[in-house]
Enzyme design. Structure first.
Site, PDB file in Angstrom:
ATOM      1  N   ALA A  83       0.640  -1.679  15.004  1.00  0.00           N
ATOM      2  CA  ALA A  83       1.457  -2.669  15.057  1.00  0.00           C
ATOM      3  C   ALA A  83       1.051  -3.357  13.434  1.00  0.00           C
ATOM      4  N   THR A 135      -5.802   3.198   7.657  1.00  0.00           N
ATOM      5  CA  THR A 135      -5.736   3.654   7.084  1.00  0.00           C
ATOM      6  C   THR A 135      -5.790   4.463   5.852  1.00  0.00           C
ATOM      7  N   ASP A 136      -6.610   5.355   5.244  1.00  0.00           N
ATOM      8  CA  ASP A 136      -7.364   5.505   3.893  1.00  0.00           C
ATOM      9  C   ASP A 136      -6.959   4.636   2.932  1.00  0.00           C
ATOM     10  N   GLU A 137      -5.717   3.700   2.981  1.00  0.00           N
ATOM     11  CA  GLU A 137      -5.120   3.053   1.118  1.00  0.00           C
ATOM     12  C   GLU A 137      -6.745   1.921   1.160  1.00  0.00           C
ATOM     13  N   TYR A 161      -0.957  -4.276   0.562  1.00  0.00           N
ATOM     14  CA  TYR A 161      -1.055  -3.941   1.854  1.00  0.00           C
ATOM     15  C   TYR A 161      -2.292  -2.484   2.225  1.00  0.00           C
ATOM     16  N   SER A 164      -4.818  -5.710   2.828  1.00  0.00           N
ATOM     17  CA  SER A 164      -4.232  -7.015   4.302  1.00  0.00           C
ATOM     18  C   SER A 164      -4.714  -5.691   6.085  1.00  0.00           C
ATOM     19  N   LYS A 165      -4.661  -4.809   5.763  1.00  0.00           N
ATOM     20  CA  LYS A 165      -5.773  -3.369   6.303  1.00  0.00           C
ATOM     21  C   LYS A 165      -6.786  -3.573   6.106  1.00  0.00           C
ATOM     22  N   ASN A 191       0.550  10.021   7.001  1.00  0.00           N
ATOM     23  CA  ASN A 191       1.331  10.379   8.031  1.00  0.00           C
ATOM     24  C   ASN A 191       2.813  11.361   7.360  1.00  0.00           C
ATOM     25  N   VAL A 217      11.492   9.724  -8.005  1.00  0.00           N
ATOM     26  CA  VAL A 217      10.155  10.004  -8.304  1.00  0.00           C
ATOM     27  C   VAL A 217       8.988   9.183  -8.902  1.00  0.00           C
ATOM     28  N   TYR A 218       8.245   8.889  -8.353  1.00  0.00           N
ATOM     29  CA  TYR A 218       7.391   7.529  -9.212  1.00  0.00           C
ATOM     30  C   TYR A 218       6.522   8.300 -10.502  1.00  0.00           C
ATOM     31  N   ARG A 225      -1.572  12.855  -2.886  1.00  0.00           N
ATOM     32  CA  ARG A 225      -1.904  11.815  -1.206  1.00  0.00           C
ATOM     33  C   ARG A 225      -2.511  13.217  -0.433  1.00  0.00           C
ATOM     34  N   ARG A 292       5.520   2.589  -9.296  1.00  0.00           N
ATOM     35  CA  ARG A 292       4.682   1.253  -8.593  1.00  0.00           C
ATOM     36  C   ARG A 292       4.295   0.462  -8.834  1.00  0.00           C
ATOM     37  N   HIS A 295      -0.138   1.923  -8.464  1.00  0.00           N
ATOM     38  CA  HIS A 295      -0.327   2.476  -7.967  1.00  0.00           C
ATOM     39  C   HIS A 295      -1.363   3.626  -7.558  1.00  0.00           C
TER      40      HIS A 295
HETATM   41  P1  NAD Z   1       5.575   0.989  11.114  1.00  0.00           P
HETATM   42  O1  NAD Z   1       6.298   0.524   9.657  1.00  0.00           O
HETATM   43  O2  NAD Z   1       6.792   2.793  11.110  1.00  0.00           O
HETATM   44  O3  NAD Z   1       6.169   0.956  12.382  1.00  0.00           O
HETATM   45  C1  NAD Z   1       5.599  -0.547  12.903  1.00  0.00           C
HETATM   46  C2  NAD Z   1       5.687  -0.709  14.247  1.00  0.00           C
HETATM   47  O4  NAD Z   1       5.013  -2.186  14.587  1.00  0.00           O
HETATM   48  C3  NAD Z   1       7.294  -1.177  14.157  1.00  0.00           C
HETATM   49  O5  NAD Z   1       7.618  -0.666  15.105  1.00  0.00           O
HETATM   50  C4  NAD Z   1       6.835  -2.783  14.091  1.00  0.00           C
HETATM   51  O6  NAD Z   1       8.261  -3.545  14.970  1.00  0.00           O
HETATM   52  C5  NAD Z   1       5.591  -3.126  14.653  1.00  0.00           C
HETATM   53  N1  NAD Z   1       5.497  -4.589  14.312  1.00  0.00           N
HETATM   54  C6  NAD Z   1       5.255  -4.662  13.012  1.00  0.00           C
HETATM   55  N2  NAD Z   1       5.177  -6.447  12.780  1.00  0.00           N
HETATM   56  C7  NAD Z   1       5.223  -6.540  14.356  1.00  0.00           C
HETATM   57  C8  NAD Z   1       4.537  -7.343  15.161  1.00  0.00           C
HETATM   58  N3  NAD Z   1       3.885  -8.757  14.537  1.00  0.00           N
HETATM   59  N4  NAD Z   1       3.929  -7.669  16.416  1.00  0.00           N
HETATM   60  C9  NAD Z   1       4.232  -6.490  16.749  1.00  0.00           C
HETATM   61  N5  NAD Z   1       4.872  -5.625  16.476  1.00  0.00           N
HETATM   62  C10 NAD Z   1       5.018  -5.555  15.117  1.00  0.00           C
HETATM   63  O7  NAD Z   1       4.755   1.911  10.756  1.00  0.00           O
HETATM   64  P2  NAD Z   1       3.198   3.395  11.046  1.00  0.00           P
HETATM   65  O8  NAD Z   1       3.856   4.676   9.692  1.00  0.00           O
HETATM   66  O9  NAD Z   1       3.654   3.606  12.619  1.00  0.00           O
HETATM   67  O10 NAD Z   1       1.984   2.963  11.421  1.00  0.00           O
HETATM   68  C11 NAD Z   1       1.117   2.359  12.109  1.00  0.00           C
HETATM   69  C12 NAD Z   1       0.039   2.431  12.068  1.00  0.00           C
HETATM   70  O11 NAD Z   1      -0.313   3.454  11.233  1.00  0.00           O
HETATM   71  C13 NAD Z   1      -0.318   1.042  10.874  1.00  0.00           C
HETATM   72  O12 NAD Z   1      -1.062  -0.163  11.693  1.00  0.00           O
HETATM   73  C14 NAD Z   1      -0.136   1.941  10.125  1.00  0.00           C
HETATM   74  O13 NAD Z   1      -1.301   0.622   9.004  1.00  0.00           O
HETATM   75  C15 NAD Z   1      -1.538   3.211  10.053  1.00  0.00           C
HETATM   76  N6  NAD Z   1      -1.462   3.840   9.386  1.00  0.00           N
HETATM   77  C16 NAD Z   1       0.267   4.628   9.271  1.00  0.00           C
HETATM   78  C17 NAD Z   1       0.040   5.742   7.751  1.00  0.00           C
HETATM   79  C18 NAD Z   1       1.549   6.330   7.760  1.00  0.00           C
HETATM   80  O14 NAD Z   1       1.197   7.141   7.027  1.00  0.00           O
HETATM   81  N7  NAD Z   1       2.453   5.987   8.289  1.00  0.00           N
HETATM   82  C19 NAD Z   1      -0.995   6.185   7.604  1.00  0.00           C
HETATM   83  C20 NAD Z   1      -2.184   5.248   7.961  1.00  0.00           C
HETATM   84  C21 NAD Z   1      -2.504   4.510   8.929  1.00  0.00           C
HETATM   85  P1  TYD Z   2       4.960   6.129   1.067  1.00  0.00           P
HETATM   86  O1  TYD Z   2       6.016   7.217   1.503  1.00  0.00           O
HETATM   87  O2  TYD Z   2       5.228   4.814   0.360  1.00  0.00           O
HETATM   88  O3  TYD Z   2       3.287   6.449   1.281  1.00  0.00           O
HETATM   89  P2  TYD Z   2       1.752   5.258   0.580  1.00  0.00           P
HETATM   90  O4  TYD Z   2       1.953   4.008  -0.839  1.00  0.00           O
HETATM   91  O5  TYD Z   2       1.467   4.624   2.260  1.00  0.00           O
HETATM   92  O6  TYD Z   2       0.824   6.384   0.486  1.00  0.00           O
HETATM   93  O7  TYD Z   2       4.340   7.116  -0.660  1.00  0.00           O
HETATM   94  C1  TYD Z   2       3.661   8.399  -0.718  1.00  0.00           C
HETATM   95  C2  TYD Z   2       3.897   8.205  -2.604  1.00  0.00           C
HETATM   96  O8  TYD Z   2       5.163   8.748  -2.934  1.00  0.00           O
HETATM   97  C3  TYD Z   2       3.200   7.443  -3.256  1.00  0.00           C
HETATM   98  O9  TYD Z   2       2.290   8.327  -4.180  1.00  0.00           O
HETATM   99  C4  TYD Z   2       4.289   6.745  -3.642  1.00  0.00           C
HETATM  100  C5  TYD Z   2       5.057   8.276  -3.682  1.00  0.00           C
HETATM  101  N1  TYD Z   2       7.055   7.259  -3.808  1.00  0.00           N
HETATM  102  C6  TYD Z   2       7.887   7.677  -4.656  1.00  0.00           C
HETATM  103  O10 TYD Z   2       7.525   8.822  -5.843  1.00  0.00           O
HETATM  104  N2  TYD Z   2       9.446   7.617  -4.847  1.00  0.00           N
HETATM  105  C7  TYD Z   2       9.387   6.808  -3.066  1.00  0.00           C
HETATM  106  O11 TYD Z   2      10.664   6.873  -3.102  1.00  0.00           O
HETATM  107  C8  TYD Z   2       8.509   6.504  -2.749  1.00  0.00           C
HETATM  108  C9  TYD Z   2       8.900   5.695  -1.351  1.00  0.00           C
HETATM  109  C10 TYD Z   2       6.822   6.921  -2.532  1.00  0.00           C
END
Ligand code: NAD
Ligand code: TYD
Length: 354
Positions: A83, A135-137, A161, A164-165, A191, A217-218, A225, A292, A295
């Site tokens: 979450a 996250t790797d971020e 973001y 906070s992680k 992912n 495209v930003y 990535r 962004r 960025h």
């Molecule tokens: P997401 O935003 O799709 O899903 C987050 C989920 O958490 C949602 O279902 C939301 O309702 C729930 N949530 C948010 N706040 C909450 C709270 N206060 N209490 C309970 N539930 C809450 O995120 P995701 O992309 O599935 O990512 C999941 C985890 O993996 C996150 O911790 C993220 O930092 C990490 N992560 C994501 C990526 C990615 O590429 N998406 C990569 C590496 C790590």
């Molecule tokens: P994003 O999917 O938001 O993931 P993260 O910022 O967590 O890596 O963005 C992936 C890359 O794509 C990031 O470099 C920002 C860029 N981006 C765009 O160029 N256009 C877009 O509309 C979005 C959402 C992201």
């Protein structure tokens, strides 16, 4: 029946994790704790409707009393903590929610887990694990010639973001060193795959391409990535939960770095093949937009520790994973359109009510 407690299991990665977990015969039941923010979507879990191995509880991880009740009732053998508020652009617009869920929420969950674990004895106490998904971020941005992030790379988060992680990762570490809570942490790259909320790059481009809209495209599109298919991330989390060394962190990556422009071109090429336009290419919709703020230029992940210690490897290449993802998107247009129309927020079924 034994249980694991999964937070954020209605989000993108969490839902994939729960679906994959419950596909295994004999796997523990899942107590799925999710607040259902805009990113939580029970339609992703529709195939589990009324399953007696999936217990859904609409709960905020900042709600300590509710967490205590869930721990007491289900006595989970592990917590898998997904979450979070997860979208960088939203964290720039409004960082407060990120601090609340990612920092205060993780702290609250750690406190609830610590209280529960302190009351366990014998093998129940020995096997308990708290796995934090990160996250790797947290490592910040690499220069072109820098080596990939390893588990010992210093944290240097650049967005609200990632900051906070990083704070959450530090808290998790502290609970191991201070209290002995048996924690594990994974730091994964970007992912992609089914049930991805269409605000992130890949599902956003697919949605906009099919709608005939500009593909934003930003900046110069040359930010890099590392991309990993979500099923491979879920397998990594399962491996770390089963065999990871307590107190350790594990990087998870696809060894697959691409510029954003490459990713968008590849998506357009797949759409041109699988859903051709009447005339021209989806590439003609690519539009460069303002960058962004702050960025990060480049991420790259070294996941050799996970591979060598735990035997994890990626099953999908970028080509196979992206093709699967585009096909899923084309075959599940109703999931996407219900997100866009907001209908998904009404689709909360009684079988899931916690
Ligand atoms: P997401 O935003 O799709 O899903 C987050 C989920 O958490 C949602 O279902 C939301 O309702 C729930 N949530 C948010 N706040 C909450 C709270 N206060 N209490 C309970 N539930 C809450 O995120 P995701 O992309 O599935 O990512 C999941 C985890 O993996 C996150 O911790 C993220 O930092 C990490 N992560 C994501 C990526 C990615 O590429 N998406 C990569 C590496 C790590
Ligand atoms: P994003 O999917 O938001 O993931 P993260 O910022 O967590 O890596 O963005 C992936 C890359 O794509 C990031 O470099 C920002 C860029 N981006 C765009 O160029 N256009 C877009 O509309 C979005 C959402 C992201």
């Amino acid at each position: 029946m034994s249980h694991i407690l999964v937070t954020g299991g209605a989000g993108f990665i969490g839902a994939n994790f729960v679906l994959d977990w419950l596909r295994e015969d004999g796997a523990d039941a899942v107590v799925n704790v999710d607040k259902l923010t805009y990113a939580g979507n029970l339609e992703s879990l529709a195939s589990l409707k009324c399953s007696n191995r999936h217990i859904f509880s609409q709960t905020d991880i900042c709600d300590r009393a509710a967490l205590d009740r869930l721990f007491a009732e289900y006595r989970p053998r592990a917590v898998v903590h997904f979450a979070a508020e997860s979208h960088v652009d939203r964290s720039i617009e409004g960082p407060g929610g990120f601090i609340q869920t990612n920092v205060v929420g993780t702290f609250t969950l750690l406190e609830a887990a610590r209280a529960y674990w302190s009351g366990l004895h014998g093998s129940e106490r020995d096997v308990f694990r708290f796995l934090h998904v990160s996250t790797d971020e947290v490592f910040g941005s690499l220069q072109p010639s820098d080596p990939a992030f390893t588990e010992t790379t210093a944290f240097a988060p650049n967005s609200p973001y990632s900051a906070s992680k990083a704070a959450a990762d530090h808290l998790v570490r502290a609970y191991y060193h201070t209290y002995g809570l048996p924690v594990l942490t994974t730091n994964c790259s970007n992912n992609y795959g089914p049930y991805h909320f269409p605000e992130k790059l890949i599902p956003l481009v697919l949605m906009k391409a099919l709608a005939g809209e500009p593909l934003p495209v930003y900046g110069d599109g040359l930010n890099v990535r590392d991309w990993l298919y979500v099923g491979d991330h879920c397998a990594a989390v399962r491996a770390v939960l089963a065999k990871g060394r307590v107190g350790e962190t594990y990087n998870v990556g696809g060894n697959n770095t691409k510029t954003n422009l490459d990713v968008v071109h590849t998506l357009c090429g797949l759409l041109d093949e699988l859903r051709p336009k009447v005339t021209g290419s989806y590439r003609q919709q690519i539009t460069f937009v303002a960058d962004r703020p702050g960025h990060d230029r480049r991420y790259a992940v070294d996941s050799r520790k996970l591979q060598v210690e735990l035997g994890w490897t990626c099953k999908e290449t970028f080509e196979t994973g992206l093709r699967k993802t585009v096909q899923w998107h084309l075959e599940n247009q109703s999931w996407v359109s219900n997100v866009m129309s907001g209908l998904y927020r009404k689709g909360r079924d009684e079988c899931h009510a916690g």
